[in-house]
Each structure stands twice: as C-alpha cells, then as structure tokens.
Write a protein that holds these residues in place. Structure first.
Motif, PDB file in Angstrom:
ATOM      1  N   TRP A 227       0.826  -1.205   0.000  1.00 50.24           N
ATOM      2  CA  TRP A 227       0.000   0.000   0.000  1.00 50.24           C
ATOM      3  C   TRP A 227       0.868   1.267   0.000  1.00 50.24           C
ATOM      4  CZ3 TRP A 227      -3.403  -2.989  -1.470  1.00 50.24           C
ATOM      5  CH2 TRP A 227      -3.787  -4.151  -0.788  1.00 50.24           C
ATOM      6  N   GLY A 228       0.186   2.385   0.130  1.00 51.01           N
ATOM      7  CA  GLY A 228       0.867   3.688   0.057  1.00 51.01           C
ATOM      8  C   GLY A 228       1.473   4.109   1.384  1.00 51.01           C
ATOM      9  N   THR A 229       1.613   5.428   1.520  1.00 55.81           N
ATOM     10  CA  THR A 229       2.252   6.030   2.690  1.00 55.81           C
ATOM     11  C   THR A 229       1.269   6.212   3.835  1.00 55.81           C
ATOM     12  OG1 THR A 229       1.824   8.243   1.805  1.00 55.81           O
ATOM     13  CG2 THR A 229       3.951   7.236   1.287  1.00 55.81           C
ATOM     14  N   LEU A 230       1.805   6.230   5.044  1.00 58.68           N
ATOM     15  CA  LEU A 230       1.004   6.391   6.262  1.00 58.68           C
ATOM     16  C   LEU A 230       1.366   7.708   6.946  1.00 58.68           C
ATOM     17  CD1 LEU A 230       1.546   2.799   7.749  1.00 58.68           C
ATOM     18  CD2 LEU A 230      -0.488   3.617   6.515  1.00 58.68           C
ATOM     19  N   VAL A 231       0.403   8.225   7.676  1.00 63.09           N
ATOM     20  CA  VAL A 231       0.690   9.383   8.523  1.00 63.09           C
ATOM     21  C   VAL A 231       1.702   8.929   9.567  1.00 63.09           C
ATOM     22  CG1 VAL A 231      -0.249  11.063  10.137  1.00 63.09           C
ATOM     23  CG2 VAL A 231      -1.610  10.327   8.146  1.00 63.09           C
ATOM     24  N   ASP A 232       2.789   9.652   9.682  1.00 61.42           N
ATOM     25  CA  ASP A 232       3.843   9.252  10.622  1.00 61.42           C
ATOM     26  C   ASP A 232       3.421   9.580  12.050  1.00 61.42           C
ATOM     27  OD1 ASP A 232       6.098   8.592  11.952  1.00 61.42           O
ATOM     28  OD2 ASP A 232       7.466   9.850  10.774  1.00 61.42           O
ATOM     29  N   GLN A 233       2.966   8.581  12.756  1.00 58.47           N
ATOM     30  CA  GLN A 233       2.535   8.742  14.159  1.00 58.47           C
ATOM     31  C   GLN A 233       3.321   7.785  15.072  1.00 58.47           C
ATOM     32  OE1 GLN A 233      -1.741   8.053  13.583  1.00 58.47           O
ATOM     33  NE2 GLN A 233      -2.097  10.254  13.869  1.00 58.47           N
ATOM     34  N   ARG A 234       4.543   7.587  14.753  1.00 63.81           N
ATOM     35  CA  ARG A 234       5.358   6.647  15.539  1.00 63.81           C
ATOM     36  C   ARG A 234       5.522   7.085  16.992  1.00 63.81           C
ATOM     37  NH1 ARG A 234      10.543   6.182  11.802  1.00 63.81           N
ATOM     38  NH2 ARG A 234       9.802   8.257  11.197  1.00 63.81           N
ATOM     39  N   SER A 235       5.460   8.378  17.254  1.00 63.96           N
ATOM     40  CA  SER A 235       5.609   8.871  18.626  1.00 63.96           C
ATOM     41  C   SER A 235       4.276   9.265  19.260  1.00 63.96           C
ATOM     42  CB  SER A 235       6.556  10.081  18.646  1.00 63.96           C
ATOM     43  OG  SER A 235       6.046  11.126  17.820  1.00 63.96           O
ATOM     44  N   ALA A 236       3.159   9.008  18.572  1.00 62.00           N
ATOM     45  CA  ALA A 236       1.845   9.411  19.087  1.00 62.00           C
ATOM     46  C   ALA A 236       1.391   8.464  20.195  1.00 62.00           C
ATOM     47  CB  ALA A 236       0.825   9.428  17.965  1.00 62.00           C
ATOM     48  N   THR A 237       0.624   9.023  21.137  1.00 59.25           N
ATOM     49  CA  THR A 237       0.075   8.206  22.233  1.00 59.25           C
ATOM     50  C   THR A 237      -1.057   7.322  21.742  1.00 59.25           C
ATOM     51  OG1 THR A 237       0.619   9.985  23.802  1.00 59.25           O
ATOM     52  CG2 THR A 237      -0.929   8.295  24.542  1.00 59.25           C
ATOM     53  N   HIS A 238      -1.890   7.841  20.879  1.00 54.66           N
ATOM     54  CA  HIS A 238      -3.005   7.070  20.322  1.00 54.66           C
ATOM     55  C   HIS A 238      -2.942   7.165  18.796  1.00 54.66           C
ATOM     56  CE1 HIS A 238      -4.719   6.577  24.312  1.00 54.66           C
ATOM     57  NE2 HIS A 238      -4.625   7.893  24.491  1.00 54.66           N
ATOM     58  N   PRO A 239      -2.025   6.412  18.173  1.00 58.67           N
ATOM     59  CA  PRO A 239      -1.908   6.507  16.713  1.00 58.67           C
ATOM     60  C   PRO A 239      -3.131   5.928  16.018  1.00 58.67           C
ATOM     61  CG  PRO A 239      -0.547   4.720  17.558  1.00 58.67           C
ATOM     62  CD  PRO A 239      -1.076   5.436  18.755  1.00 58.67           C
ATOM     63  N   ALA A 240      -3.400   6.401  14.829  1.00 59.54           N
ATOM     64  CA  ALA A 240      -4.536   5.913  14.049  1.00 59.54           C
ATOM     65  C   ALA A 240      -4.191   4.618  13.301  1.00 59.54           C
ATOM     66  CB  ALA A 240      -4.993   6.979  13.062  1.00 59.54           C
ATOM     67  N   THR A 241      -2.917   4.273  13.267  1.00 60.31           N
ATOM     68  CA  THR A 241      -2.485   3.005  12.670  1.00 60.31           C
ATOM     69  C   THR A 241      -2.159   2.044  13.825  1.00 60.31           C
ATOM     70  OG1 THR A 241      -1.607   4.104  10.689  1.00 60.31           O
ATOM     71  CG2 THR A 241      -0.796   1.896  11.188  1.00 60.31           C
ATOM     72  N   PHE A 242      -2.902   0.943  13.913  1.00 57.01           N
ATOM     73  CA  PHE A 242      -2.702  -0.002  15.002  1.00 57.01           C
ATOM     74  C   PHE A 242      -3.191  -1.402  14.608  1.00 57.01           C
ATOM     75  CE2 PHE A 242      -6.701   2.272  15.638  1.00 57.01           C
ATOM     76  CZ  PHE A 242      -7.623   1.246  15.731  1.00 57.01           C
ATOM     77  N   VAL A 243      -2.862  -2.366  15.419  1.00 62.87           N
ATOM     78  CA  VAL A 243      -3.154  -3.784  15.115  1.00 62.87           C
ATOM     79  C   VAL A 243      -4.335  -4.286  15.939  1.00 62.87           C
ATOM     80  CG1 VAL A 243      -2.214  -6.137  15.149  1.00 62.87           C
ATOM     81  CG2 VAL A 243      -0.721  -4.209  14.641  1.00 62.87           C
ATOM     82  N   ASN A 244      -5.191  -5.075  15.295  1.00 57.68           N
ATOM     83  CA  ASN A 244      -6.293  -5.764  15.963  1.00 57.68           C
ATOM     84  C   ASN A 244      -5.937  -7.253  16.147  1.00 57.68           C
ATOM     85  OD1 ASN A 244      -8.301  -3.520  16.090  1.00 57.68           O
ATOM     86  ND2 ASN A 244      -8.095  -3.619  13.858  1.00 57.68           N
ATOM     87  N   PRO A 245      -6.584  -7.893  17.111  1.00 61.93           N
ATOM     88  CA  PRO A 245      -6.180  -9.300  17.409  1.00 61.93           C
ATOM     89  C   PRO A 245      -6.727 -10.321  16.432  1.00 61.93           C
ATOM     90  CG  PRO A 245      -7.994  -8.661  18.821  1.00 61.93           C
ATOM     91  CD  PRO A 245      -7.623  -7.426  18.024  1.00 61.93           C
ATOM     92  N   ILE A 246      -6.108 -11.482  16.474  1.00 59.63           N
ATOM     93  CA  ILE A 246      -6.649 -12.664  15.771  1.00 59.63           C
ATOM     94  C   ILE A 246      -7.729 -13.259  16.662  1.00 59.63           C
ATOM     95  CG2 ILE A 246      -6.100 -14.941  14.876  1.00 59.63           C
ATOM     96  CD1 ILE A 246      -3.187 -13.983  14.613  1.00 59.63           C
ATOM     97  N   GLY A 247      -8.827 -13.579  16.059  1.00 56.20           N
ATOM     98  CA  GLY A 247      -9.909 -14.188  16.850  1.00 56.20           C
ATOM     99  C   GLY A 247     -10.771 -13.166  17.513  1.00 56.20           C
TER     100      GLY A 247
END
Length: 247
Positions: A227-247
């Motif tokens: 995919w394309g580029t992401l908003v750089d939120q590597r230092s953010a407390t609540h980034p909009a890019t995050f992982v959801n669980p399996i199951g």
C-alpha cells in the motif's frame, strides 16, 4: 482209704486250685499293665513327632502363627506389589485418560511460525481505500500450511520497516477482546490493521515491509508492503495506525 487220707487229698486239691487262681490273677494284671503302656504311646497317624511335641508343650499355636506369617508374608508383599502396580497403572491410566480428554480439546498445540504462511488480503473489499484516511483497514491472512491442526489467538506483533531498514515502526495494539481459533491443515484466519493513509508530502512514513510475529512466537514472517504512505505517528500516544487481534 482212711478218713485222714481223704482229708489230706481234699486239702491238696484246694491248695492247687488256689495256686492256679493266683497265677491266673497275676497273668491278668500283667496283661492289663502292658495294655496301658501301649495306649500311652499311641498317636494319630497324621501327627508327626514335632507336631505332637508342639501340641503337648503348647507351642503349636505360636508355631501356627509364625507359619501363617511365613506363608502370608511373601503373599502379602506380592499382593502389596500387585496393588501398587495396579494403583500405578490405574493412576497412569487415569492421567492417560485425562491427557486423552485434554487431547480432544486443549491438547491441540498452538500454531508456530514455521507452520504458517502469511499474505496480505488483496481481493475485493480487502484493499484499503487510499482516500479514507485513518478509517481504512488492511487484512493479513495466516494459513496453516502444516499437516497438524493448531490453535491461534491473540495479538500478533507487527513491525513496519523502511526500505533500508533504518526506520522501524512497532505498531500499537487495540483494546479488542479475542479468543482462540482452531486451524486444520489448509485453513486460514486473518487479523486487521487500522491504517491512516496519507497523500501528503510531509509527515508521512513509507513502509517497505511488514514483519509479522504470530502470537506467542519469536520468529517472524516478512511481507512486502503493498500500500501507500502512512501518517507518521510513531511517537503518538493514540496513533490511528494499530493492530487488531486474531480471533
């Protein structure tokens, strides 16, 4: 024959009769004494001398008890050993039954990295919308490529890496609940990543690879980022890019 001669003859005959009677009585006493002596020495045919001595001394019951112990001792030990073996076998059988019972459910091992194949879902609605901003998602599919059924569930680790590998972004995890999923050989499951895509030329992060570590594993699978580029939120407390669980 004169009268005096007749008297002497009669006396002699009485004397002889008395002597004979005395001899007969003496013989009877002798026979009675011998018979009594024989009766004292008689024992039942099934008694040995040792048994007779034991019975007469009162030691028979003690010997009998010792004999009972001597006979019961090894038998008791054998029974004890048999009981122990039976108990151990029952215990082993019981643990085996429990293991078999668990084998039907919790005995299924977790999915290991070596038995999984990872890929981005690219068909239909799986493709993230580049214009959706932080509300879009992408899915990573995990397939059981092994020959055994396994279980998987929880949060995978996802690190995004730049082209040269110098910039790394370990994605945060959501607060969603999860459960385990059983995968038979060839079965697949997936998890989603919330993305904050951007077309801006500033403040962006361009991933080159996604490094995926399955739950409870330490070995990772590396995928090319499609995919394309992401908003750089590597230092953010609540980034909009995050992982959801399996199951």
């Amino acid at each position: 024959m004169s009268s005096s001669t007749t008297v002497r003859t009669a006396r002699r005959r009485r004397t002889l009769r008395m002597a004979a009677a005395a001899l007969t009585a003496a013989a009877g006493l002798t026979l009675t004494a011998c018979s009594g002596s024989d009766a004292t020495g008689v024992r039942p045919a099934d008694h040995t001398d040792t048994e007779a001595a034991a019975e007469s001394s009162g030691a028979g019951s003690s010997t009998g008890a010792q004999g009972s112990d001597a006979q019961a001792g090894p038998g008791a030990k054998a029974d004890s050993k048999a009981d122990s073996k039976a108990g151990a076998a029952a215990k082993q059988s019981g643990s085996g039954g429990a293991a078999n019972g668990a084998g039907a459910g919790s005995g299924v091992q977790r999915c290991h990295t070596s038995g999984l194949k990872a890929s981005f879902a690219t068909g239909g609605d799986a493709v993230p919308d580049p214009n959706a901003g932080g509300s879009t998602t992408t899915s990573i599919v995990l397939t059981n490529k092994g020959s055994s059924t396994c279980k998987i569930g929880g949060f995978p680790g996802v690190d995004l890496k730049s082209e040269n590998g110098g910039e790394r972004w370990s994605l945060a995890r959501s607060s969603k609940k999860f459960s385990s999923i059983t995968l038979k050989p060839g079965d697949s499951t997936d998890f989603t990543i919330n993305l904050a895509l951007t077309k801006e030329e500033k403040g962006f992060y361009q991933p080159a690879f996604a490094v995926v570590t399955p739950p409870n594993e330490t070995t990772a699978l590396t995928l090319k980022w499609p995919w394309g580029t992401l908003v750089d939120q590597r230092s953010a407390t609540h980034p909009a890019t995050f992982v959801n669980p399996i199951g």
